[in-house]
Design a protein around this motif. Sequence first.
Motif, PDB file in Angstrom:
ATOM      1  N   UNK A   1      45.966  34.187  53.310  1.00 21.68           N
ATOM      2  CA  UNK A   1      44.547  34.969  52.767  1.00 21.68           C
ATOM      3  C   UNK A   1      45.382  36.480  52.032  1.00 21.68           C
ATOM      4  N   UNK A   2      46.246  37.112  51.992  1.00 20.35           N
ATOM      5  CA  UNK A   2      45.812  37.750  51.088  1.00 20.35           C
ATOM      6  C   UNK A   2      46.338  37.551  49.697  1.00 20.35           C
ATOM      7  N   UNK A   3      47.097  35.776  49.318  1.00 18.03           N
ATOM      8  CA  UNK A   3      46.521  35.427  47.674  1.00 18.03           C
ATOM      9  C   UNK A   3      45.462  35.199  47.350  1.00 18.03           C
ATOM     10  N   UNK A   4      45.160  35.142  48.662  1.00 23.08           N
ATOM     11  CA  UNK A   4      43.323  34.582  47.887  1.00 23.08           C
ATOM     12  C   UNK A   4      41.998  36.358  47.737  1.00 23.08           C
ATOM     13  N   UNK A   5      42.531  37.159  48.604  1.00 20.66           N
ATOM     14  CA  UNK A   5      41.539  38.437  48.990  1.00 20.66           C
ATOM     15  C   UNK A   5      42.023  39.157  47.138  1.00 20.66           C
ATOM     16  N   UNK A   6      43.449  38.633  46.404  1.00 23.44           N
ATOM     17  CA  UNK A   6      43.966  39.813  45.142  1.00 23.44           C
ATOM     18  C   UNK A   6      43.347  38.800  44.106  1.00 23.44           C
ATOM     19  N   UNK A   7      43.528  37.566  44.039  1.00 21.88           N
ATOM     20  CA  UNK A   7      43.140  36.728  43.291  1.00 21.88           C
ATOM     21  C   UNK A   7      41.750  36.588  43.137  1.00 21.88           C
ATOM     22  N   UNK A   8      40.482  37.641  44.271  1.00 21.85           N
ATOM     23  CA  UNK A   8      39.061  36.804  44.451  1.00 21.85           C
ATOM     24  C   UNK A   8      39.103  38.336  43.817  1.00 21.85           C
ATOM     25  N   UNK A   9      39.496  39.678  43.358  1.00 26.09           N
ATOM     26  CA  UNK A   9      39.416  41.083  43.469  1.00 26.09           C
ATOM     27  C   UNK A   9      39.356  40.882  41.813  1.00 26.09           C
TER      28      UNK A   9
ATOM     29  N   UNK B   1      40.159  29.066  49.975  1.00 22.82           N
ATOM     30  CA  UNK B   1      38.427  29.203  49.920  1.00 22.82           C
ATOM     31  C   UNK B   1      38.466  29.042  51.110  1.00 22.82           C
ATOM     32  N   UNK B   2      38.571  28.031  51.883  1.00 25.52           N
ATOM     33  CA  UNK B   2      38.727  27.940  53.632  1.00 25.52           C
ATOM     34  C   UNK B   2      38.811  29.295  53.920  1.00 25.52           C
ATOM     35  N   UNK B   3      39.711  29.452  54.439  1.00 21.76           N
ATOM     36  CA  UNK B   3      40.873  30.738  55.255  1.00 21.76           C
ATOM     37  C   UNK B   3      39.822  32.308  54.535  1.00 21.76           C
ATOM     38  N   UNK B   4      39.151  31.967  52.995  1.00 18.53           N
ATOM     39  CA  UNK B   4      38.498  33.426  53.165  1.00 18.53           C
ATOM     40  C   UNK B   4      37.159  33.610  53.504  1.00 18.53           C
TER      41      UNK B   4
END
Length: 237
Positions: free
Chosen positions: A135-143, A104-107
Amino acid sequence: MDKSHFNTFIFSNANKIYYYVFCILKNYEQTIQIVGKTFEECWHKRKVLSHSDLTPVFKIARDLAKNEVTSKSASGRVPSQNDEVNPMLIRFCKLLEGLAPIQAEIFCLRSLLRMSIDDISKIVGLGINNIQSMLAEARKLIRVQVDPEGILKESSCHELLTKYYAGSTSIEEEEQLRLYVSRMDLSEIPETDRELFGMFLKIGNAEIPISDSEILSNKIKELQTTKWGKIVAKFKK
């Protein structure tokens, strides 16, 4: 950094510090307290701070916020509701709830504050490869949260989105994606991604609440007045 540079630098970046701390704490009252403490510590360290590098400022804010999480168990809370908090920020933080705290911090540092991978690495103390992967994993999870039925390969309709979800876009390329959204040049951008980038734009360009800005302004005045008061008192003795 002298007084003039300090005031200009801190206040021009106050919203970034504020939103980063809020993303960690998810609590309105604690956020303004920690940002005030960040200002205080930065003031005491101003002689060794650069007036162009935010990285050490975010490190100070992060340490203070993490200590607050530890002492008051703020981690995992639902974002506190307050009429003055940007509703888009509340929504953004709710999207982060399914991520690990470090993800979450990185995102937040990348999507809202537009920090480079190298600077994020320095702030959170992880290697560049780890940052890109998270970052890549966070972006996909949020999408997926925004569009549970969507398929990520849909993003291949625009080459920058493919790189974006792989965590390999540069700051400049992500600004280009923001530009597409702000200019309504959306023919190649899926609706889900338009929604996400639109949210990042609205939060990233927003100011902190006026009342909080006044509190922080008074905090700076108090720090600077206290210093001069002590000097005057010393000479009067």
